[in-house]
Design a protein around this motif. Structure first.
Motif, PDB file in Angstrom:
ATOM      1  N   THR A 114       0.842  -1.199   0.000  1.00 41.98           N
ATOM      2  CA  THR A 114       0.000   0.000   0.000  1.00 41.98           C
ATOM      3  C   THR A 114       0.878   1.250   0.000  1.00 41.98           C
ATOM      4  OG1 THR A 114      -1.809  -1.140   1.124  1.00 41.98           O
ATOM      5  CG2 THR A 114      -1.790   1.265   1.246  1.00 41.98           C
ATOM      6  N   ALA A 117       2.365   1.579  -3.470  1.00 42.55           N
ATOM      7  CA  ALA A 117       1.392   2.116  -4.428  1.00 42.55           C
ATOM      8  C   ALA A 117       1.224   3.619  -4.257  1.00 42.55           C
ATOM      9  CB  ALA A 117       0.055   1.397  -4.256  1.00 42.55           C
ATOM     10  N   GLU A 118       1.214   4.086  -3.021  1.00 48.26           N
ATOM     11  CA  GLU A 118       1.114   5.525  -2.765  1.00 48.26           C
ATOM     12  C   GLU A 118       2.329   6.252  -3.322  1.00 48.26           C
ATOM     13  OE1 GLU A 118       0.664   5.452   1.437  1.00 48.26           O
ATOM     14  OE2 GLU A 118      -1.497   5.042   1.380  1.00 48.26           O
ATOM     15  N   GLU A 121       1.834   6.510  -7.028  1.00 50.68           N
ATOM     16  CA  GLU A 121       0.850   7.542  -7.367  1.00 50.68           C
ATOM     17  C   GLU A 121       1.465   8.935  -7.282  1.00 50.68           C
ATOM     18  OE1 GLU A 121      -3.698   8.903  -6.171  1.00 50.68           O
ATOM     19  OE2 GLU A 121      -2.608   7.510  -4.887  1.00 50.68           O
ATOM     20  N   THR A 126       4.148   3.041 -12.053  1.00 42.87           N
ATOM     21  CA  THR A 126       3.428   1.855 -11.599  1.00 42.87           C
ATOM     22  C   THR A 126       4.431   0.797 -11.169  1.00 42.87           C
ATOM     23  OG1 THR A 126       1.591   2.277 -13.105  1.00 42.87           O
ATOM     24  CG2 THR A 126       1.801   0.039 -12.254  1.00 42.87           C
ATOM     25  N   VAL A 156      -4.561  -4.654  -2.345  1.00 44.89           N
ATOM     26  CA  VAL A 156      -4.165  -3.241  -2.326  1.00 44.89           C
ATOM     27  C   VAL A 156      -5.088  -2.415  -3.227  1.00 44.89           C
ATOM     28  CG1 VAL A 156      -2.302  -1.617  -2.887  1.00 44.89           C
ATOM     29  CG2 VAL A 156      -1.784  -3.785  -1.740  1.00 44.89           C
ATOM     30  N   ASP A 157      -5.444  -2.979  -4.380  1.00 44.15           N
ATOM     31  CA  ASP A 157      -6.445  -2.380  -5.264  1.00 44.15           C
ATOM     32  C   ASP A 157      -6.099  -0.942  -5.631  1.00 44.15           C
ATOM     33  OD1 ASP A 157      -8.745  -2.252  -6.800  1.00 44.15           O
ATOM     34  OD2 ASP A 157     -10.034  -1.667  -5.122  1.00 44.15           O
ATOM     35  N   SER A 158      -4.930  -0.778  -6.247  1.00 40.84           N
ATOM     36  CA  SER A 158      -4.483   0.539  -6.700  1.00 40.84           C
ATOM     37  C   SER A 158      -4.015   0.447  -8.137  1.00 40.84           C
ATOM     38  CB  SER A 158      -3.319   1.031  -5.826  1.00 40.84           C
ATOM     39  OG  SER A 158      -2.677   2.147  -6.433  1.00 40.84           O
ATOM     40  N   HIS A 160      -1.643   1.897  -9.267  1.00 36.94           N
ATOM     41  CA  HIS A 160      -0.191   2.056  -9.244  1.00 36.94           C
ATOM     42  C   HIS A 160       0.525   0.832  -8.676  1.00 36.94           C
ATOM     43  CE1 HIS A 160      -0.230   6.207 -10.613  1.00 36.94           C
ATOM     44  NE2 HIS A 160      -1.348   6.312  -9.918  1.00 36.94           N
TER      45      HIS A 160
END
Length: 252
Positions: A114, A117-118, A121, A126, A156-158, A160
């Motif tokens: 997570t 991924a942040e 973003e 990615t 995580v569902d991002s 990125h």
């Protein structure tokens, strides 16, 4: 992994001249300016060289190294940075091998990814989490199976954080590639291929790659497919043949 008889920059130039994009592993030993000057398109590179997903110090080191990787990726125009469950050392052996992956490790991995991924973003890149195999190449790697990496990416569902679906590793560890493709495609940011056994170009082993290519297309996948494979015949001419075989297998 191709043109291994040539210096690295010449390999990139040959791949580019053949009409392919290129990917690189450890960026710390390479010159971003020299790579960019080849004119090649880069689709992925290693997103870290240290750390892991499951321990506090490993997580901090992992995220710090990812931060360092991003400027290099931006310099060569690579939109994707590749990850594994842990850093890999000499010969692909995990720097922190794990015999049993616990529930706490799963939760820690989701938290770490997570954060990753942040980071992606924030910087417009990615990260892609690659499945590996523990039977032949990477014993002791946590979250190695495609089912594991897919579960983590989905949790995580991002946009990125995507999955790097390595079908060579999946064939060794799990098989049933077409069903795996159908299930995974919504979460996939890249597909990598090599034939089994031997990890050479399509057509040298047991996988019917034209069928897999059609399954990817039928599932709506229109992203990168990369040949992460050695040429079965040594030398420059052998690498030329390997790239031609790869192109033929994935041209529909």
């Amino acid at each position: 992994m191709v043109y291994t008889d040539l210096p690295h920059l010449e390999r990139v130039e040959r791949i580019h001249a053949a009409g392919f994009a290129a990917e690189i592993w450890d960026w710390t030993q390479k010159d971003a300016g020299a790579l960019a000057a080849t004119g090649a398109t880069f689709t992925s590179m290693t997103g870290y060289v240290a750390g892991d997903l499951i321990t506090p110090d490993g997580t901090d080191g992992c995220c710090a190294r990812r931060s360092l990787s991003i400027p290099f990726a931006q310099a060569i125009g690579s939109p994707s940075l590749n990850l594994h469950g842990t850093g890999l050392g000499e010969g692909g052996i995990p720097v922190r091998p794990v015999e049993v992956v616990t529930g706490d490790m799963w939760l820690a991995a989701v938290r770490t990814l997570t954060r990753v991924a942040e980071l992606g973003e924030t910087h417009g890149v990615t990260f892609v989490l690659e499945n590996l195999n523990t039977e032949v190449d990477h014993p002791g790697t946590p979250f190695a199976k495609a089912a594991d990496t897919l579960a983590l990416v989905a949790a995580v569902d991002s946009p990125h954080l995507k999955m790097n679906l390595d079908l060579y590793h999946a064939q060794i560890g799990e098989g049933n590639l077409v069903e795996l493709v159908r299930r995974a495609v919504p979460h996939v940011g890249e597909v990598q291929v090599a034939d089994v056994p031997g990890r050479c170009e399509p057509g040298t082993g047991e996988v019917r790659w034209s069928f897999v290519a059609q399954a990817l297309a039928d599932a709506g996948y229109d992203g990168v497919v990369a040949m992460e494979a050695f040429a079965s015949i040594p030398g420059t001419a052998g690498s030329d043949l390997a790239l031609a075989a790869f192109r033929e297998a994935f041209t529909l």
